[in-house]
Enzyme design. Structure first.
Site, PDB file in Angstrom:
ATOM      1  N   ASN A 176      -8.023 -14.190 -10.672  1.00  0.00           N
ATOM      2  CA  ASN A 176      -8.344 -12.805 -11.027  1.00  0.00           C
ATOM      3  C   ASN A 176      -9.375 -12.810 -12.158  1.00  0.00           C
ATOM      4  O   ASN A 176      -9.646 -13.842 -12.758  1.00  0.00           O
ATOM      5  CB  ASN A 176      -7.064 -12.079 -11.467  1.00  0.00           C
ATOM      6  CG  ASN A 176      -7.141 -10.573 -11.287  1.00  0.00           C
ATOM      7  OD1 ASN A 176      -7.854 -10.086 -10.422  1.00  0.00           O
ATOM      8  ND2 ASN A 176      -6.426  -9.827 -12.103  1.00  0.00           N
TER       9      ASN A 176
ATOM     10  N   ASN B 215      -6.439  -4.107   0.522  1.00  0.00           N
ATOM     11  CA  ASN B 215      -7.707  -3.373   0.625  1.00  0.00           C
ATOM     12  C   ASN B 215      -7.829  -2.678   1.976  1.00  0.00           C
ATOM     13  O   ASN B 215      -7.437  -3.220   3.005  1.00  0.00           O
ATOM     14  CB  ASN B 215      -8.889  -4.316   0.428  1.00  0.00           C
ATOM     15  CG  ASN B 215      -8.855  -4.972  -0.939  1.00  0.00           C
ATOM     16  OD1 ASN B 215      -8.154  -4.492  -1.832  1.00  0.00           O
ATOM     17  ND2 ASN B 215      -9.584  -6.058  -1.099  1.00  0.00           N
TER      18      ASN B 215
ATOM     19  N   GLU C  40      -8.950 -11.199 -14.902  1.00  0.00           N
ATOM     20  CA  GLU C  40      -8.178 -11.258 -16.151  1.00  0.00           C
ATOM     21  C   GLU C  40      -6.705 -11.328 -15.777  1.00  0.00           C
ATOM     22  O   GLU C  40      -6.344 -11.035 -14.631  1.00  0.00           O
ATOM     23  CB  GLU C  40      -8.451  -9.991 -16.978  1.00  0.00           C
ATOM     24  CG  GLU C  40      -8.064  -8.744 -16.214  1.00  0.00           C
ATOM     25  CD  GLU C  40      -8.595  -7.456 -16.821  1.00  0.00           C
ATOM     26  OE1 GLU C  40      -9.454  -7.516 -17.701  1.00  0.00           O
ATOM     27  OE2 GLU C  40      -8.112  -6.394 -16.392  1.00  0.00           O
TER      28      GLU C  40
ATOM     29  N   ALA D  73     -14.424 -13.244  -8.735  1.00  0.00           N
ATOM     30  CA  ALA D  73     -13.916 -13.794  -7.465  1.00  0.00           C
ATOM     31  C   ALA D  73     -14.955 -14.660  -6.766  1.00  0.00           C
ATOM     32  O   ALA D  73     -14.601 -15.672  -6.145  1.00  0.00           O
ATOM     33  CB  ALA D  73     -13.478 -12.643  -6.551  1.00  0.00           C
TER      34      ALA D  73
ATOM     35  N   ASP E 224     -10.876  -1.765   3.031  1.00  0.00           N
ATOM     36  CA  ASP E 224     -12.214  -2.077   3.567  1.00  0.00           C
ATOM     37  C   ASP E 224     -12.091  -3.139   4.663  1.00  0.00           C
ATOM     38  O   ASP E 224     -11.015  -3.704   4.885  1.00  0.00           O
ATOM     39  CB  ASP E 224     -13.156  -2.526   2.427  1.00  0.00           C
ATOM     40  CG  ASP E 224     -12.717  -3.849   1.786  1.00  0.00           C
ATOM     41  OD1 ASP E 224     -12.548  -4.845   2.517  1.00  0.00           O
ATOM     42  OD2 ASP E 224     -12.534  -3.886   0.546  1.00  0.00           O
TER      43      ASP E 224
ATOM     44  N   HIS F 287      -2.066  -1.744   3.320  1.00  0.00           N
ATOM     45  CA  HIS F 287      -2.302  -0.365   2.882  1.00  0.00           C
ATOM     46  C   HIS F 287      -3.246   0.389   3.825  1.00  0.00           C
ATOM     47  O   HIS F 287      -3.801   1.418   3.443  1.00  0.00           O
ATOM     48  CB  HIS F 287      -2.839  -0.340   1.438  1.00  0.00           C
ATOM     49  CG  HIS F 287      -1.803  -0.738   0.419  1.00  0.00           C
ATOM     50  ND1 HIS F 287      -2.110  -1.088  -0.873  1.00  0.00           N
ATOM     51  CD2 HIS F 287      -0.442  -0.834   0.515  1.00  0.00           C
ATOM     52  CE1 HIS F 287      -0.998  -1.387  -1.529  1.00  0.00           C
ATOM     53  NE2 HIS F 287       0.024  -1.254  -0.707  1.00  0.00           N
TER      54      HIS F 287
HETATM   55  C1  BJW Z   1     -11.584  -8.718 -10.275  1.00  0.00           C
HETATM   56  C2  BJW Z   1     -12.954  -8.493 -10.248  1.00  0.00           C
HETATM   57  C3  BJW Z   1     -13.774  -9.539  -9.787  1.00  0.00           C
HETATM   58  C4  BJW Z   1     -11.997  -6.720 -11.011  1.00  0.00           C
HETATM   59  N1  BJW Z   1     -13.220 -10.681  -9.411  1.00  0.00           N
HETATM   60  N2  BJW Z   1     -11.057  -9.871  -9.905  1.00  0.00           N
HETATM   61  C5  BJW Z   1       8.719   2.509 -10.005  1.00  0.00           C
HETATM   62  C6  BJW Z   1       8.918   1.129 -10.021  1.00  0.00           C
HETATM   63  C7  BJW Z   1       8.523   0.321  -8.957  1.00  0.00           C
HETATM   64  C8  BJW Z   1       7.919   0.876  -7.846  1.00  0.00           C
HETATM   65  C9  BJW Z   1       7.727   2.240  -7.822  1.00  0.00           C
HETATM   66  C10 BJW Z   1       8.118   3.047  -8.882  1.00  0.00           C
HETATM   67  N3  BJW Z   1       7.779   4.319  -8.575  1.00  0.00           N
HETATM   68  C11 BJW Z   1       7.195   4.330  -7.376  1.00  0.00           C
HETATM   69  C12 BJW Z   1       7.161   3.087  -6.897  1.00  0.00           C
HETATM   70  C13 BJW Z   1       6.583   2.641  -5.609  1.00  0.00           C
HETATM   71  C14 BJW Z   1       5.073   2.752  -5.576  1.00  0.00           C
HETATM   72  C15 BJW Z   1       4.510   2.003  -6.788  1.00  0.00           C
HETATM   73  O1  BJW Z   1       4.340   0.794  -6.767  1.00  0.00           O
HETATM   74  N4  BJW Z   1       4.171   2.683  -7.844  1.00  0.00           N
HETATM   75  C16 BJW Z   1       3.697   2.004  -9.058  1.00  0.00           C
HETATM   76  C17 BJW Z   1       2.363   2.591  -9.457  1.00  0.00           C
HETATM   77  C18 BJW Z   1       4.760   2.082 -10.089  1.00  0.00           C
HETATM   78  N5  BJW Z   1       4.639   2.130  -4.337  1.00  0.00           N
HETATM   79  C19 BJW Z   1       4.590   2.820  -3.209  1.00  0.00           C
HETATM   80  O2  BJW Z   1       4.811   4.013  -3.158  1.00  0.00           O
HETATM   81  C20 BJW Z   1       4.289   2.015  -1.964  1.00  0.00           C
HETATM   82  N6  BJW Z   1       5.289   2.243  -0.991  1.00  0.00           N
HETATM   83  C21 BJW Z   1       6.564   1.861  -1.174  1.00  0.00           C
HETATM   84  O3  BJW Z   1       6.943   1.312  -2.195  1.00  0.00           O
HETATM   85  O4  BJW Z   1       7.400   2.077  -0.104  1.00  0.00           O
HETATM   86  C22 BJW Z   1       8.784   1.699  -0.235  1.00  0.00           C
HETATM   87  C23 BJW Z   1       9.018   0.232  -0.009  1.00  0.00           C
HETATM   88  C24 BJW Z   1       9.896  -0.482  -0.809  1.00  0.00           C
HETATM   89  C25 BJW Z   1      10.133  -1.847  -0.586  1.00  0.00           C
HETATM   90  C26 BJW Z   1       9.513  -2.485   0.462  1.00  0.00           C
HETATM   91  C27 BJW Z   1       8.668  -1.777   1.255  1.00  0.00           C
HETATM   92  C28 BJW Z   1       8.415  -0.430   1.005  1.00  0.00           C
HETATM   93  C29 BJW Z   1       2.946   2.448  -1.384  1.00  0.00           C
HETATM   94  C30 BJW Z   1       1.813   2.063  -2.261  1.00  0.00           C
HETATM   95  C31 BJW Z   1       0.514   2.596  -1.685  1.00  0.00           C
HETATM   96  C32 BJW Z   1      -0.693   2.228  -2.540  1.00  0.00           C
HETATM   97  N7  BJW Z   1      -1.817   2.927  -2.065  1.00  0.00           N
HETATM   98  C33 BJW Z   1      -3.123   2.683  -2.719  1.00  0.00           C
HETATM   99  C34 BJW Z   1      -4.125   3.650  -2.089  1.00  0.00           C
HETATM  100  C35 BJW Z   1      -4.322   3.237  -0.616  1.00  0.00           C
HETATM  101  C36 BJW Z   1      -5.538   3.681   0.016  1.00  0.00           C
HETATM  102  C37 BJW Z   1      -6.790   3.657  -0.816  1.00  0.00           C
HETATM  103  O5  BJW Z   1      -7.411   2.584  -0.996  1.00  0.00           O
HETATM  104  O6  BJW Z   1      -7.158   4.735  -1.240  1.00  0.00           O
HETATM  105  O7  BJW Z   1      -3.514   1.328  -2.518  1.00  0.00           O
HETATM  106  S1  BJW Z   1      -3.078   2.835  -4.505  1.00  0.00           S
HETATM  107  C38 BJW Z   1      -4.210   1.548  -4.810  1.00  0.00           C
HETATM  108  O8  BJW Z   1      -3.526   0.510  -5.553  1.00  0.00           O
HETATM  109  C39 BJW Z   1      -4.556   0.956  -3.439  1.00  0.00           C
HETATM  110  C40 BJW Z   1      -4.519  -0.524  -3.731  1.00  0.00           C
HETATM  111  O9  BJW Z   1      -4.339  -1.254  -2.538  1.00  0.00           O
HETATM  112  C41 BJW Z   1      -3.374  -0.646  -4.704  1.00  0.00           C
HETATM  113  C42 BJW Z   1      -3.409  -1.918  -5.531  1.00  0.00           C
HETATM  114  O10 BJW Z   1      -4.538  -1.950  -6.367  1.00  0.00           O
HETATM  115  P1  BJW Z   1      -5.261  -3.339  -6.673  1.00  0.00           P
HETATM  116  O11 BJW Z   1      -5.833  -3.872  -5.437  1.00  0.00           O
HETATM  117  O12 BJW Z   1      -4.359  -4.200  -7.436  1.00  0.00           O
HETATM  118  O13 BJW Z   1      -6.496  -2.810  -7.588  1.00  0.00           O
HETATM  119  P2  BJW Z   1      -6.557  -2.613  -9.165  1.00  0.00           P
HETATM  120  O14 BJW Z   1      -7.733  -1.791  -9.456  1.00  0.00           O
HETATM  121  O15 BJW Z   1      -5.265  -2.161  -9.710  1.00  0.00           O
HETATM  122  O16 BJW Z   1      -6.785  -4.101  -9.710  1.00  0.00           O
HETATM  123  C43 BJW Z   1      -8.000  -4.802  -9.475  1.00  0.00           C
HETATM  124  C44 BJW Z   1      -7.917  -6.153 -10.161  1.00  0.00           C
HETATM  125  O17 BJW Z   1      -9.097  -6.873  -9.837  1.00  0.00           O
HETATM  126  C45 BJW Z   1      -7.857  -6.061 -11.693  1.00  0.00           C
HETATM  127  O18 BJW Z   1      -6.834  -6.908 -12.183  1.00  0.00           O
HETATM  128  C46 BJW Z   1      -9.230  -6.563 -12.142  1.00  0.00           C
HETATM  129  O19 BJW Z   1      -9.186  -7.291 -13.353  1.00  0.00           O
HETATM  130  C47 BJW Z   1      -9.616  -7.467 -11.002  1.00  0.00           C
HETATM  131  N8  BJW Z   1     -11.071  -7.617 -10.824  1.00  0.00           N
HETATM  132  N9  BJW Z   1     -13.254  -7.259 -10.753  1.00  0.00           N
HETATM  133  C48 BJW Z   1     -11.910 -10.840  -9.525  1.00  0.00           C
HETATM  134  N10 BJW Z   1     -15.170  -9.414  -9.756  1.00  0.00           N
END
Ligand code: BJW
Length: 270
Positions: free
Chosen positions: A236, A125, A238, A254, A127, A142
């Site tokens: 989580n 996050n 779900e 959460a 935030d 991130h």
């Molecule tokens: C609740 C709830 C409640 C709801 N209580 N729970 C093909 C295969 C594999 C990888 C790749 C690929 N092609 C490209 C990639 C790499 C790519 C990637 O992963 N892409 C995939 C989409 C396929 N990744 C990257 O590019 C990353 N960099 C990278 O890999 O560099 C190379 C490297 C390799 C190895 C080691 C090191 C480096 C960079 C990723 C950057 C992500 N950026 C973002 C935006 C950032 C800024 C912003 O906030 O705007 O980050 S995207 C967005 O997703 C944000 C989040 O941090 C991130 C994760 O999301 P999160 O937190 O999981 O949110 P949600 O909405 O997905 O899930 C919320 C969950 O909460 C849900 O399950 C709900 O059920 C739950 N929930 N209410 C409890 N009340």
């Protein structure tokens, strides 16, 4: 339970129920360690009840804007004004006085304070709700919404309000180089060496409020299973993408399941 029997049990288990599966690690690993070091991974779900949007839920940010318009370096190059507007609005939202840490953020701060071994909180996050709740050992892999980074000199600035291409960097005085200090797709997440080092020696890995879609964070659970042989727990709303990789799983908001889980961990800690 044998590996195959466990796989069958996992496949049959009703997703929405609280599950406690037999650990894949043997007694002698996690259980012999009274207070193993812990790595917590948090995602957008932990801040949902503070009033911040998640990304991939049906009312999430990616249902409102396209990733390729706001969350890639190419988007920023093409249209920095559009990207600044997206993050300026979220920064203002975060500064809204109604957005406050919840019992879930506070429980993790208490865990860090009272757990006898190391607790590292790795958050996806951007935030600042974990630090406002009192967490100190914290990695923002991130980035951080309240900081700007200068593309010319690399300086970080935490005191700015809205960003724009007209702004001048307070450190190097260059104009137009300030960008949100966040990690976009295709960019390297921050402090990865520190994170992998902690994952490699932890005895307990807890993943909270993340859908398991984004790498490298989504791969941490496999890393700790293989390298550290740590116990793995998912908290989580779900089941996430990688839910079956977790030995213990609890589903619900959460604000309920995180304090309850932390209370159990701290039950025998003076
Ligand atoms: C609740 C709830 C409640 C709801 N209580 N729970 C093909 C295969 C594999 C990888 C790749 C690929 N092609 C490209 C990639 C790499 C790519 C990637 O992963 N892409 C995939 C989409 C396929 N990744 C990257 O590019 C990353 N960099 C990278 O890999 O560099 C190379 C490297 C390799 C190895 C080691 C090191 C480096 C960079 C990723 C950057 C992500 N950026 C973002 C935006 C950032 C800024 C912003 O906030 O705007 O980050 S995207 C967005 O997703 C944000 C989040 O941090 C991130 C994760 O999301 P999160 O937190 O999981 O949110 P949600 O909405 O997905 O899930 C919320 C969950 O909460 C849900 O399950 C709900 O059920 C739950 N929930 N209410 C409890 N009340």
């Amino acid at each position: 339970m044998a590996r195959r029997a466990r796989a069958v049990a996992e496949a049959k288990a009703p997703a929405a129920l609280l599950l406690r599966l037999t650990p894949a690690v043997e007694p002698g690993d996690f259980h012999a360690m009274a207070h193993p070091s812990i790595v917590v991974l948090s995602g957008a779900g932990i801040s949902k009840e503070s009033g911040l949007d998640t990304f991939r839920d049906k009312d999430g940010l990616w249902a409102k804007v396209r990733i390729e318009d706001v969350a890639t370096p190419e988007a920023f190059e093409r249209d920095p004004g559009r990207v600044h507007a997206f993050y300026n609005e979220r920064r203002r939202g975060l500064r809204n006085s109604n957005v406050q840490p919840t019992a879930a953020h506070r429980a993790l701060a208490e865990l860090e304070q009272r757990w006898p071994s190391e607790v590292l909180l790795v958050t996806q996050n951007i935030d600042d709700l974990h630090e406002r709740a009192g967490s100190h050992k914290l990695v923002h892999m991130h980035g951080e919404l309240l900081k700007a980074r200068c593309a010319h000199c690399g300086a970080l600035d935490g005191g700015l309000d809205d960003l724009s291409i007209e702004l001048v960097c307070p450190a190097c005085r260059e104009q137009g180089g300030l960008r949100p200090h966040v990690v976009w797709f295709g960019e390297m997440p921050l402090e990865m060496d520190r994170i992998y080092e902690a994952l490699g020696r932890c005895g307990l890995f807890i993943s909270i409020g993340t859908s398991g879609n984004v790498y490298p964070a989504a791969g941490f659970v496999q890393e700790v299973r293989q390298v550290a042989r740590a116990r793995t727990v998912e908290l989580n709303l779900e089941p996430s993408e990688g839910a079956t990789l977790f030995e213990e799983r609890h589903y619900g908001p959460a604000t309920e399941i995180v304090p309850a889980y932390v209370r159990r961990l701290l039950a025998d800690v003076a």
